[in-house]
Design a protein around this motif. Structure first.
Motif, PDB file in Angstrom:
ATOM      1  N   GLN A 132       0.816  -1.214   0.000  1.00 46.01           N
ATOM      2  CA  GLN A 132       0.000   0.000   0.000  1.00 46.01           C
ATOM      3  C   GLN A 132       0.849   1.263   0.000  1.00 46.01           C
ATOM      4  OE1 GLN A 132      -2.375  -1.005   3.429  1.00 46.01           O
ATOM      5  NE2 GLN A 132      -3.923  -2.069   2.215  1.00 46.01           N
ATOM      6  N   SER A 226      -1.039  10.882   2.826  1.00 45.64           N
ATOM      7  CA  SER A 226      -1.136   9.808   1.844  1.00 45.64           C
ATOM      8  C   SER A 226       0.102   8.922   1.820  1.00 45.64           C
ATOM      9  CB  SER A 226      -1.376  10.385   0.447  1.00 45.64           C
ATOM     10  OG  SER A 226      -0.285  11.192   0.040  1.00 45.64           O
ATOM     11  N   ASN A 227       1.170   9.368   2.459  1.00 41.49           N
ATOM     12  CA  ASN A 227       2.416   8.601   2.486  1.00 41.49           C
ATOM     13  C   ASN A 227       2.606   7.840   3.800  1.00 41.49           C
ATOM     14  OD1 ASN A 227       3.183   9.590  -0.069  1.00 41.49           O
ATOM     15  ND2 ASN A 227       4.010  11.453   0.862  1.00 41.49           N
ATOM     16  N   VAL A 242      -5.117   9.449   7.671  1.00 44.48           N
ATOM     17  CA  VAL A 242      -4.133   8.415   7.345  1.00 44.48           C
ATOM     18  C   VAL A 242      -4.861   7.107   7.044  1.00 44.48           C
ATOM     19  CG1 VAL A 242      -2.339   6.954   8.393  1.00 44.48           C
ATOM     20  CG2 VAL A 242      -2.235   9.447   8.634  1.00 44.48           C
ATOM     21  N   HIS A 243      -4.299   6.306   6.152  1.00 48.00           N
ATOM     22  CA  HIS A 243      -4.925   5.020   5.836  1.00 48.00           C
ATOM     23  C   HIS A 243      -4.674   4.017   6.950  1.00 48.00           C
ATOM     24  CE1 HIS A 243      -6.560   1.707   3.590  1.00 48.00           C
ATOM     25  NE2 HIS A 243      -5.429   1.033   3.701  1.00 48.00           N
TER      26      HIS A 243
END
Length: 303
Positions: A132, A226-227, A242-243
């Motif tokens: 990811q 996104s990072n 954040v994911h």
């Protein structure tokens, strides 16, 4: 068959060994005689009721397993009866004498059952997060919480992809982290400054395994939310954009099971086992998982 089960949520003491019907594989599944089963944090949280994936009670437990194939489901051609395999137990029922597997791979020749049973969940989780984050050659990854089972796995897999890895761990684990191949920094006040001393321009991507509230700092280090991926801070992920990586809803890294053998046989990957317990001491194993801070994994020896 003998299997571990709990009929109510609570502490490790709710676990008991019971007799359950022998399972039989459906299409694409294999059944194994379990020799070893790992214990991980997801299982302790499911048992306590902290996590719930919609399953009712009673529940079985155990996802990481290794053993010998003794029955094949329809359409299975990749393994044969008698093969040594490791993988992830379907329905989370691996702490038992028999288990059904859809996701599996041959055990690397140099590994025994105990070492193989330590691998699957850590491999899948770390690989999914690295995928990811698109970790690849030439990129710099920071791992927050780099010496546990998943963190240490992520470090080694990222290095194998050609990335540079900076990892955070407690003071007592700095030498161990360096042994894994990462550039170590300590937690606590000044951590960001210590990272920037190694990477003045920040890092390309960051992985949070520890869940200790540092997502804003990681966003700054990696140049944007996104990072950054977190495996441990759901509330922080929602707050900061954040994911939160969750293999039940956003893909998986099961391909790692079939790929890790080459790294293991080349001496480029290892995941230590800290302690083993017989199946009938699963209460003690869960208690150790919740209270100890081991570098390696905890494994049940079944047969």
């Amino acid at each position: 068959m003998k299997a571990a089960q709990f009929q109510r949520f609570g502490g490790p003491e709710v676990l008991e060994i019971v007799d359950l019907p022998d399972p039989h594989p459906g299409p694409g599944q294999v059944r194994i005689a379990v020799h070893a089963a790992g214990v991980n944090a997801t299982e302790t949280k499911l048992r306590s009721g902290e996590l719930s994936f919609g399953a009712g009670l009673p529940q079985t437990t155990g996802r990481d397993v290794a053993g010998v194939v003794d029955e094949l489901g329809e359409g299975v051609t990749d393994v044969a009866v008698g093969d040594r395999v490791f993988g992830i137990s379907d329905d989370g029922a691996g702490a038992a004498e028999l288990a059904l597997l859809t996701y599996r791979a041959p055990i690397p020749p140099s590994l025994g059952f105990v070492d193989a049973a330590a691998l699957p969940i850590a491999l899948e989780t770390a690989t999914r997060a690295l995928d990811q984050l698109t970790v690849s050659r030439g990129r710099t990854l920071f791992v927050n919480g780099a010496t546990g089972g998943i963190g240490g796995t992520a470090v080694q897999l990222a290095l194998a992809r050609g990335a540079r890895v900076i990892g955070a761990a407690g003071a007592a684990n700095q030498n161990y982290l360096a042994l894994l191949g990462a550039e170590p920094v300590t937690y606590g006040d000044g951590m960001v400054d210590r990272i920037r001393a190694l990477a003045p321009g920040g890092v390309d991507v960051a992985l949070d395994v520890a869940g200790n509230g540092v997502l804003p700092e990681l966003i700054d280090l990696a140049g944007g939310a996104s990072n950054v991926v977190t495996l441990a801070d759901f509330q922080g992920a929602e707050k900061h954009g954040v994911h939160f990586s969750n293999g039940f809803v956003d893909g998986n890294g099961f391909h790692a099971l079939g790929e890790i053998g080459a790294l293991i046989e080349a001496g480029r990957f290892w995941l230590p086992v800290d302690r083993t317990f017989p199946l009938d001491e699963i209460v003690e194993a869960h208690r150790a998982a919740e209270t100890a801070h081991a570098r390696g994994r905890l494994v049940l020896v079944v047969g």
